[in-house]
Design an enzyme around this catalytic site. Structure first.
Site, PDB file in Angstrom:
ATOM      1  CD  GLU A 259       5.644   7.343   7.192  1.00  0.00           C
ATOM      2  OE1 GLU A 259       5.253   8.509   7.403  1.00  0.00           O
ATOM      3  OE2 GLU A 259       5.437   6.735   6.120  1.00  0.00           O
ATOM      4  CG  HIS A 262       6.380  12.413   6.352  1.00  0.00           C
ATOM      5  ND1 HIS A 262       6.227  13.412   5.415  1.00  0.00           N
ATOM      6  CD2 HIS A 262       6.289  11.235   5.665  1.00  0.00           C
ATOM      7  CE1 HIS A 262       6.054  12.881   4.217  1.00  0.00           C
ATOM      8  NE2 HIS A 262       6.095  11.550   4.351  1.00  0.00           N
TER       9      HIS A 262
END
Length: 493
Positions: A259, A262
Site C-alpha cells: 500500500e 500505491h
C-alpha cells in the site's frame, strides 16, 4: 469566449469536481476504518447523494462548450483535455439515477460483505452481490453501445486494454508459471515456514518503520487497520491501511509495503497537477506496478530481507529462522494457499487469472450468482490442487465485487508485468542497488521510480509511461524471467 478563457474556466470547474471526488474518497476511507457500524445505512445515502452531485458536474452542458472552444497551449494542457474529454464522453452515457444508485448500493454492500465474510455466510451476501452485478451490467450496456460489456468495465481501470488482449497475455504466462510452480513444489530443498506468535503492537510498530524505509511521507499520510488493506487519496493526503494476523507478520508487513507503493505513487506526482485529471495515477495497471515492485522486487529481495531479518531479530528475538539467507527463503516460500493477498509471487497471478475468468463470465451472463461459490471452488481445486474449506477463504475473501470493481482484477497481473519491465530497467540504471537495500535504504530505487513513473501522473497513457521508463514496449517476458531466476535459485534447482 476566447480559447484561453474556455480552458481557464474548464480547469477551474474541474478543480472543484476533483476536490469533491476527494471528499467522496475520504468518506470511503472512513467507512472502512473508523466509521461506526450502525452508520452504514446513512453512509450509503451520503455516498449516493455526493455521487449525484459529481455526476451532475461531470455531465454539465458547459463542459461540451468548453471542450469545443479550448485549445491546449502545451502537452500538459493537451493531456488535461484528453482526460476530461474521455471522462465526459463516458459519464454522459450513464443516467444520473444509475450512477447514484450504484454509489448507494456499493456503499452498503461493503458492510454486508464484511459481515458475511466474518460469518462464512455466502447466502447473506448473494442478494446484494446480484444487485451490484445487475447495476454494473446496466452501466456497461450504456458504455459499450453494443460492444463487449466486460471490455467497457475494464476501460474504467486500464484504458485501452481488452479482455481479449489480457486473456492472450494470461495464456502466454500460465504455462511458464505452472511449470515453475511444479518445479519448486517438487524440489528437495524447501524453505522453513515462519512459526510463532507476533503481537499486534510490535507488528504495527515495524509496519510503520517499513513504510518509513520506503519513503512514505507521514506528513501527508497515515496507517490504519482494515478488513482488506487498501490505499486512499492523492495530492497531499494519501492514506494506507493494513491488517494483522498474530501468527503471520508477513501479512501485515508486506500489505503495508504494497500500500505504500500505491500511496507513494500518488504523493510523488508533480504537485502542479494537484486537483486536476493529471494529479492521480494514470491507470490501475501502472498503479499496481508501483505497489508490486515495492512489495516484491524490492521488499522481498535477498538484499532487503537481509536487513529486515535484523530488524525482526531486534523486535521479536529468536523466531526460529537461522540466518538471513534462510529468512530470504522463508519470506519467499512457495505454497498453495487460499488468499490472493498472501500469495507468493509464483501463485499470485494464477489467483488473478481465476478471478478474471469468473467475473467475465458473471458480467457476460454465462455464470449466475447462485452458482458462483461452486464455480469458484471447482476452479480453485483444479488450479491449485486443494479444496476451499470455507467461504472466507474462497469467494468471500476479496472486497472488490462487493464494491462493484468488475474489470479491476486483471490490472493486478498487468501491474506485475509492468513491474517486471521496470525492475529490469531499474537494475540497469542503478547497478549497486543491492548494497543500499542491504542497509535498508530504498531511496535509489524509489527515487528512480518517482522520476521515471510517479511524477508524470496522468500526463501519458499507461503504456507510454512504462515504455518511456523502460525504453521498450512492456511485455510479460521480464517478469517471467525474473520469477524463474529467483525461485530456481531459492529452491536450488
Amino acid at each position: 469566449m476566447t480559447n484561453n478563457t474556455a480552458y481557464a474556466e474548464l480547469m477551474e470547474f474541474q478543480r472543484q469536481t476533483e476536490a469533491l471526488a476527494q471528499v467522496a474518497g475520504r468518506l470511503g476511507w472512513d467507512q472502512e476504518t473508523v466509521m461506526p457500524r450502525g452508520a452504514a445505512q446513512q453512509r450509503s445515502e451520503e455516498m449516493g447523494a455526493l455521487e449525484g452531485v459529481l455526476h451532475a458536474r461531470r455531465t454539465d452542458p458547459r463542459l461540451a462548450d468548453w471542450l469545443a472552444a479550448a485549445e491546449p497551449a502545451d502537452d500538459k494542457a493537451a493531456a488535461q483535455l484528453r482526460h476530461i474529454r474521455r471522462n465526459h464522453a463516458r459519464t454522459t452515457k450513464i443516467p444520473g439515477a444509475l450512477a447514484q444508485e450504484l454509489a448507494r448500493v456499493t456503499s452498503i454492500a461493503q458492510g454486508i460483505w464484511a459481515e458475511a465474510r466474518a460469518n462464512d455466510d455466502v447466502a447473506a451476501f448473494l442478494p446484494t452481490l446480484a444487485q451490484v452485478i445487475a447495476l454494473r451490467r446496466q452501466e456497461a450496456e450504456c458504455l459499450a453501445e453494443g460492444g463487449d460489456l466486460y471490455d467497457a468495465l475494464i476501460d474504467d481501470y486500464e484504458p485501452g486494454a481488452t479482455a481479449e488482449s489480457l486473456g492472450a497475455m494470461f495464456d502466454r504466462m500460465r504455462p511458464r508459471l505452472v511449470a515453475l510452480r511444479s518445479a519448486v513444489l517438487g524440489a528437495e530443498y524447501q524453505p522453513k515456514p515462519l512459526e510463532g506468535h507476533f503481537g499486534q503492537d510490535a507488528q504495527m510498530r515495524m509496519a510503520r518503520d517499513l513504510a518509513t524505509a520506503f519513503g512514505y511521507d507521514w506528513q501527508r499520510g497515515r496507517l490504519d487497520l482494515a478488513v482488506h488493506p487498501f490505499s486512499s487519496g492523492s495530492g497531499s493526503d494519501a492514506r494506507i491501511t493494513t491488517r494483522v494476523v498474530e501468527t503471520d507478520p508477513f501479512n501485515c508487513f508486506y500489505s503495508t509495503i504494497h500500500e505504500v507503493g500505491h500511496a507513494c505513487y500518488e504523493l510523488g506526482i508533480d504537485p502542479d497537477y494537484a486537483l486536476t485529471p493529471l494529479g492521480q495515477g494514470v491507470s490501475m495497471g501502472v498503479h499496481e506496478s508501483q505497489s508490486r515492485i515495492y512489495e516484491n522486487q524490492l521488499g522481498r529481495s535477498r538484499a532487503f530481507t537481509g536487513w529486515m531479518y535484523g530488524q525482526m531479530r531486534e523486535r521479536f528475538g529468536d523466531f526460529g529462522i537461522a540466518g538471513a539467507e534462510a529468512f530470504y527463503g522463508t519470506v519467499n516460500r512457495v505454497q498453495s494457499g487460499f488468499i490472493r493477498t498472501e500469495a507468493d509471487e509464483v501463485h499470485y497471478n494464477l489467483h488473478v487469472m481465476m478471478r478474471f475468468d469468473l467475473e467475465r463470465a458473471l458480467i457476460r451472463g454465462d455464470l449466475v450468482v447462485e452458482d458462483l461459490e461452486a464455480a469458484w471452488n471447482d476452479r480453485f481445486k483444479a488450479d491449485f490442487g486443494i479444496a476451499v474449506p470455507r467461504p472466507a477463504l474462497g469467494m468471500l475473501q476479496d472486497v472488490h465485487w462487493s464494491v462493484g470493481l468488475f474489470g479491476y482484477f486483471p490490472t493486478y497481473s498487468l501491474g506485475n508485468v509492468y513491474a517486471g519491465c521496470l525492475h529490469r530497467a531499474l537494475r540497469a540504471a542503478v547497478p549497486d542497488l543491492d548494497a543500499a537495500l542491504a542497509a535498508g535504504d530504498t531511496s535509489a530505487a524509489t527515487g528512480w521510480l518517482r522520476e521515471n513513473v510517479q511524477r508524470h501522473g496522468g500526463l501519458y497513457t499507461p503504456r507510454e509511461v512504462i515504455t518511456r521508463a523502460c525504453g521498450a514496449e512492456p511485455g510479460e517476458g521480464p517478469l517471467l524471467d525474473y520469477l524463474e531466476a529467483k525461485f530456481r535459485g531459492i529452491y536450488r534447482l
